[in-house]
Write a protein that holds these residues in place. Structure first.
Motif, PDB file in Angstrom:
ATOM      1  N   ARG A   1     -60.826 143.770  75.893  1.00  0.00           N
ATOM      2  CA  ARG A   1     -60.739 142.330  75.598  1.00  0.00           C
ATOM      3  C   ARG A   1     -62.052 141.636  75.959  1.00  0.00           C
ATOM      4  NH1 ARG A   1     -56.144 141.537  78.011  1.00  0.00           N
ATOM      5  NH2 ARG A   1     -57.066 141.141  80.030  1.00  0.00           N
ATOM      6  N   ASP A   2     -62.635 142.000  77.095  1.00  0.00           N
ATOM      7  CA  ASP A   2     -63.915 141.398  77.496  1.00  0.00           C
ATOM      8  C   ASP A   2     -65.030 141.752  76.514  1.00  0.00           C
ATOM      9  OD1 ASP A   2     -62.727 140.230  79.707  1.00  0.00           O
ATOM     10  OD2 ASP A   2     -63.466 141.738  81.129  1.00  0.00           O
TER      11      ASP A   2
ATOM     12  N   ARG B   1     -69.286 139.248  82.390  1.00  0.00           N
ATOM     13  CA  ARG B   1     -67.983 139.879  82.612  1.00  0.00           C
ATOM     14  C   ARG B   1     -68.037 141.367  82.272  1.00  0.00           C
ATOM     15  NH1 ARG B   1     -66.074 135.024  80.614  1.00  0.00           N
ATOM     16  NH2 ARG B   1     -65.803 135.883  78.527  1.00  0.00           N
TER      17      ARG B   1
ATOM     18  N   ASN C   1     -58.530 147.359  82.986  1.00  0.00           N
ATOM     19  CA  ASN C   1     -57.627 147.250  81.840  1.00  0.00           C
ATOM     20  C   ASN C   1     -58.103 146.220  80.831  1.00  0.00           C
ATOM     21  OD1 ASN C   1     -55.929 149.201  82.872  1.00  0.00           O
ATOM     22  ND2 ASN C   1     -54.670 147.713  83.958  1.00  0.00           N
ATOM     23  N   ARG C   2     -58.767 145.178  81.288  1.00  0.00           N
ATOM     24  CA  ARG C   2     -59.202 144.080  80.415  1.00  0.00           C
ATOM     25  C   ARG C   2     -60.528 144.364  79.717  1.00  0.00           C
ATOM     26  NH1 ARG C   2     -61.202 142.963  85.368  1.00  0.00           N
ATOM     27  NH2 ARG C   2     -63.356 142.288  85.346  1.00  0.00           N
TER      28      ARG C   2
END
Length: 138
Positions: free
Chosen positions: A113-114, A97, A109-110
């Protein structure tokens, strides 16, 4: 050469470089094609990931990942696979990811978090092979 093709070539080259690792001392997790996972290499990889949590520039983030974490993550996943396949699989998926995000023109944007998920799965895999991971600096 397009940016996407260049990124793919860099990742492929990093993977080939990781496959040319050294053999290690007795008692260290040894992966003949990937090298040795030592406390120092594990620390460098985790702290490199910690630095990625605040990344905003994809080029700098990609360089940090490739220089400090990428090859060691492959070695950690391979070593963990012999002890705990679930932790190795989770590490591999989380790494993919992050790699996909780094192959883009801009960080999604993620991304933070990843990367945090990748840090957690790396710690789990290191635990499976009996190594500690440092905490991320504040």
């Amino acid at each position: 050469m397009s940016r996407r093709a260049l990124t793919a070539a860099v990742f492929a080259l990093a993977l080939v470089a990781a496959a040319c690792g050294d053999e290690g001392d007795a008692g260290e997790p040894l992966l003949p094609s990937l090298g040795v996972v030592t406390p120092d290499t594990a620390t460098t990889a985790v702290l490199g990931l910690c630095d990625l949590t605040n990344a905003t520039d994809v080029v700098e983030a990609r360089a940090t990942f490739l220089d400090r974490s990428h090859a060691t993550l492959h070695a950690i996943a391979a070593a963990a696979d012999a002890e705990d396949r679930a932790s190795a699989g989770a590490l591999f998926e989380a790494k993919q990811r992050v790699e996909a995000a780094l192959a883009r023109d801009d960080l999604p944007n993620r991304f933070r978090r990843d990367v945090e998920t990748l840090i957690d799965t790396t710690r789990d895999a290191l635990d499976a092979i009996g190594l500690d991971a440092p905490a991320c600096p504040p």
